[in-house]
Design a protein around this motif. Sequence first.
Motif, PDB file in Angstrom:
ATOM      1  N   ASN A 171      42.442 -12.127  46.138  1.00 43.02           N
ATOM      2  CA  ASN A 171      41.499 -12.412  45.295  1.00 43.02           C
ATOM      3  C   ASN A 171      41.014 -11.146  45.931  1.00 43.02           C
ATOM      4  N   VAL A 172      41.031  -9.939  45.172  1.00 44.31           N
ATOM      5  CA  VAL A 172      40.546  -8.848  44.861  1.00 44.31           C
ATOM      6  C   VAL A 172      39.409  -8.515  44.288  1.00 44.31           C
ATOM      7  N   GLY A 173      39.797  -9.590  42.639  1.00 48.08           N
ATOM      8  CA  GLY A 173      38.922  -9.515  41.330  1.00 48.08           C
ATOM      9  C   GLY A 173      37.869  -9.838  41.939  1.00 48.08           C
ATOM     10  N   GLN A 174      37.816 -11.262  42.858  1.00 47.96           N
ATOM     11  CA  GLN A 174      36.409 -11.847  43.725  1.00 47.96           C
ATOM     12  C   GLN A 174      36.028 -10.626  44.580  1.00 47.96           C
ATOM     13  N   LEU A 175      36.449 -10.280  45.270  1.00 50.69           N
ATOM     14  CA  LEU A 175      36.126  -9.174  46.429  1.00 50.69           C
ATOM     15  C   LEU A 175      35.282  -8.380  45.358  1.00 50.69           C
ATOM     16  N   ALA A 176      36.582  -7.201  45.013  1.00 51.57           N
ATOM     17  CA  ALA A 176      35.329  -6.532  44.204  1.00 51.57           C
ATOM     18  C   ALA A 176      34.203  -6.696  43.431  1.00 51.57           C
ATOM     19  N   ILE A 177      34.291  -7.913  43.101  1.00 48.93           N
ATOM     20  CA  ILE A 177      32.866  -8.399  42.416  1.00 48.93           C
ATOM     21  C   ILE A 177      31.484  -8.307  43.349  1.00 48.93           C
ATOM     22  N   ASP A 178      31.988  -9.049  44.168  1.00 48.16           N
ATOM     23  CA  ASP A 178      31.000  -9.407  45.514  1.00 48.16           C
ATOM     24  C   ASP A 178      30.435  -7.368  45.483  1.00 48.16           C
ATOM     25  N   LEU A 179      31.485  -6.447  45.824  1.00 45.32           N
ATOM     26  CA  LEU A 179      30.909  -5.547  46.277  1.00 45.32           C
ATOM     27  C   LEU A 179      29.770  -4.788  44.985  1.00 45.32           C
ATOM     28  N   LEU A 180      30.567  -4.874  43.758  1.00 48.26           N
ATOM     29  CA  LEU A 180      29.229  -4.271  42.761  1.00 48.26           C
ATOM     30  C   LEU A 180      27.889  -4.960  42.480  1.00 48.26           C
ATOM     31  N   VAL A 181      28.464  -6.713  42.616  1.00 51.62           N
ATOM     32  CA  VAL A 181      27.292  -7.062  42.265  1.00 51.62           C
ATOM     33  C   VAL A 181      26.026  -6.823  43.983  1.00 51.62           C
ATOM     34  N   SER A 182      26.855  -6.851  45.200  1.00 48.39           N
ATOM     35  CA  SER A 182      25.691  -5.962  45.766  1.00 48.39           C
ATOM     36  C   SER A 182      25.682  -5.082  45.915  1.00 48.39           C
ATOM     37  N   SER A 183      26.525  -3.549  45.686  1.00 43.62           N
ATOM     38  CA  SER A 183      25.811  -2.535  45.813  1.00 43.62           C
ATOM     39  C   SER A 183      25.167  -2.223  44.752  1.00 43.62           C
ATOM     40  N   MET A 184      24.501  -3.306  43.952  1.00 45.60           N
ATOM     41  CA  MET A 184      23.870  -2.608  42.532  1.00 45.60           C
ATOM     42  C   MET A 184      22.851  -3.460  42.630  1.00 45.60           C
ATOM     43  N   GLY A 185      21.808  -4.536  43.529  1.00 48.22           N
ATOM     44  CA  GLY A 185      21.611  -5.453  43.969  1.00 48.22           C
ATOM     45  C   GLY A 185      21.372  -6.330  42.442  1.00 48.22           C
ATOM     46  N   ALA A 186      22.113  -6.534  42.016  1.00 51.13           N
ATOM     47  CA  ALA A 186      22.917  -7.373  41.104  1.00 51.13           C
ATOM     48  C   ALA A 186      21.859  -8.652  41.153  1.00 51.13           C
ATOM     49  N   GLY A 228      19.198   4.950  49.154  1.00 52.25           N
ATOM     50  CA  GLY A 228      19.901   6.583  49.313  1.00 52.25           C
ATOM     51  C   GLY A 228      21.025   5.518  48.285  1.00 52.25           C
ATOM     52  N   GLY A 229      21.648   5.028  47.512  1.00 53.24           N
ATOM     53  CA  GLY A 229      22.937   4.270  46.912  1.00 53.24           C
ATOM     54  C   GLY A 229      24.023   4.004  47.882  1.00 53.24           C
ATOM     55  N   GLY A 230      25.033   4.224  47.158  1.00 51.06           N
ATOM     56  CA  GLY A 230      26.757   4.211  48.036  1.00 51.06           C
ATOM     57  C   GLY A 230      26.967   2.368  47.702  1.00 51.06           C
ATOM     58  N   TRP A 231      27.810   2.312  48.343  1.00 48.04           N
ATOM     59  CA  TRP A 231      29.029   1.026  48.828  1.00 48.04           C
ATOM     60  C   TRP A 231      27.457   0.175  50.223  1.00 48.04           C
ATOM     61  N   LEU A 232      27.030  -1.101  49.241  1.00 44.01           N
ATOM     62  CA  LEU A 232      27.287  -2.107  50.692  1.00 44.01           C
ATOM     63  C   LEU A 232      27.021  -3.762  50.464  1.00 44.01           C
ATOM     64  N   ILE A 233      28.205  -3.567  51.800  1.00 43.17           N
ATOM     65  CA  ILE A 233      28.890  -4.017  52.202  1.00 43.17           C
ATOM     66  C   ILE A 233      28.131  -5.816  51.852  1.00 43.17           C
ATOM     67  N   PRO A 234      28.906  -6.956  51.152  1.00 42.03           N
ATOM     68  CA  PRO A 234      28.187  -8.264  51.279  1.00 42.03           C
ATOM     69  C   PRO A 234      28.212  -8.960  52.380  1.00 42.03           C
ATOM     70  N   PHE A 235      27.344  -9.408  52.866  1.00 39.33           N
ATOM     71  CA  PHE A 235      26.575 -10.244  54.550  1.00 39.33           C
ATOM     72  C   PHE A 235      27.628 -10.969  54.841  1.00 39.33           C
ATOM     73  N   SER A 236      28.086 -11.652  53.802  1.00 39.87           N
ATOM     74  CA  SER A 236      29.759 -13.176  54.182  1.00 39.87           C
ATOM     75  C   SER A 236      30.701 -12.001  54.676  1.00 39.87           C
ATOM     76  N   TRP A 237      31.070 -10.947  54.006  1.00 40.37           N
ATOM     77  CA  TRP A 237      31.719  -9.542  54.580  1.00 40.37           C
ATOM     78  C   TRP A 237      32.047 -10.086  55.871  1.00 40.37           C
ATOM     79  N   THR A 238      31.485 -10.154  56.843  1.00 37.33           N
ATOM     80  CA  THR A 238      31.507 -10.151  58.193  1.00 37.33           C
ATOM     81  C   THR A 238      32.285 -11.167  59.104  1.00 37.33           C
ATOM     82  N   SER A 239      32.113 -12.312  58.292  1.00 38.63           N
ATOM     83  CA  SER A 239      33.150 -13.341  58.524  1.00 38.63           C
ATOM     84  C   SER A 239      34.075 -13.700  57.508  1.00 38.63           C
ATOM     85  N   LEU A 240      34.932 -12.674  57.167  1.00 40.24           N
ATOM     86  CA  LEU A 240      35.944 -12.471  55.791  1.00 40.24           C
ATOM     87  C   LEU A 240      37.586 -13.055  56.386  1.00 40.24           C
ATOM     88  N   TYR A 241      37.426 -13.113  57.810  1.00 39.53           N
ATOM     89  CA  TYR A 241      38.780 -13.267  58.145  1.00 39.53           C
ATOM     90  C   TYR A 241      38.367 -13.608  59.542  1.00 39.53           C
TER      91      TYR A 241
END
Lengths: 257, 281
Positions: free
Chosen positions: B27-42, B259-272
Amino acid sequence: MEDVITDIPPPSRFFNEDLNNFALPSPALPSPFFVFSKPDSNFPLRPSLLVVAISPPSIYLLHHCIPSKTLIGTLILPEISFSGNPIEPSHRSKSCDIYASIDDPAILFMSVQLPVAGERAYAVAKLIIDEGEIRPERVLILDSVQSRNFRGNLSADEMLVFKLETSSTSGQQMVCGVGWFPSGSMVDGLGAALLTRCQMRRIQGTLCVSWPECGPSAVALVKSLLDNSVLSKLDVRAFDGDCDVGFDRIKDSELYA
Amino acid sequence: MEFILEEGKHLHEECSTLILPALSIGNVGQLAIDLLVSSMGADRVGYLDDPFVLPCVGNDAYGSASRGDLALPLEAYDSPSNALSLIQQRSPLVKGKMVEFAKSLADFAISSRKNHVVVLSSLDAGRRKRIDMSSEMQIFYLSSTHKDGTDDHCEKMGWKRLQEYNPTERKWEFLNDLAEGKFIDEGNWPSEDELIDEDYYPSLPFAALFSCFKAKGLKVTCILCYCSEGDNVPDSFQLAEATCKLLGLSISNFHGKQGGGWLIPFSWTSLYGPPPDNSLF
């Protein structure tokens, strides 16, 4: 011990057919449809509330604790055989019956007692919410927490209930005292398809998922949920704690007609 | 496929680049989108209603406030400050409907006036035929810029064109014909028994998306990385960073985090799943 080579992969990972552009689709199925006992009624019906019972405890509750209702129709999935169904509606029959509340005719109940495959859920939800003979103003969906999609701890002796709502429901809660479904977990199947449809059509919709999936405690939990919901004024009888709400997947299999 | 605008929202015309995931191993593509959406504040601007996406719902995947904002199977986001749109896909497709789905997405990209589509996907590391010492973090790509799949900008960044792409090879040609809407006799449809090793790459969802977007005349770039099933969060970072590099975006300017930088999506706290039961110890 699990066999990592041959065991079905965990639900968050893909099957080969999910990642194959050249997989052949399954044969197309005829569309689902409604059959109503009074075909000359004024359609579409516009209930102020449609309650969809999907989980076994909610189905049991509907049959045994909400007596003031009239059977008005049924939803047909052409691929589902009705062989083995009793003549009278039962919480064990393979059917999707629709009832009108006698206490409040503006409330309809739907008891989803047949397996709706994920691939079919979209078409069924579309029929129920916005393309069939029923156009509800609000929808309350009663489903179970799906252990395969839940990322938190689920204990057999712990009772849980969560909700998800459409944005149109904001400020007009259909259930009280229920927390949000935790982020990171998902619900799939018909309940998800129904709530998605409500969101896209800007209809007030609430999906409540409860745990455990079966047993007297599950029924009691759903009963207390309804006592604190938009159904609190309806005649919902006390649950006596004795029921046969099992989770017998073998009997639900189409091999055992 | 129908695009449904979220109430009070509108599409931003300046968002001319579209980024979306292809279903892929880990699910790497989907995880990457999650990361981009979260970090950009899209900002979520709407949903895509498609009969071939299996239904699912959840709570807001990004915000920690857990206000109960619904997460749906196919969502569209805009990040006007980065001139980007993003699509997130949360569930698989009905079997055998990938090409139709890809065509619908291509139609959406055309109607919403995108001029560049970036597809994020992983590839099964077990299928690699050639591994060298530098290949662990190597980014691969496929581009519509040249007929052979190359792109000068990607080459300058040190990325490698996917060598298994051969537009004259039978399955790539077949996929291209499907994407262009050419009539395919049912008898010519490849059976799963006929698939050979060379058929693996054109059988993957990213290939359908690539072919369908290309068939519509859109510029499309697939960003690819090899991985295995497991903790694929590092792989998602790799793809997300590569995306930023391709599009000339600076992570330090992202608005999702002060301050910018990567923002881990909240849903990833229970990813596994939940943490282990400490009473075991």
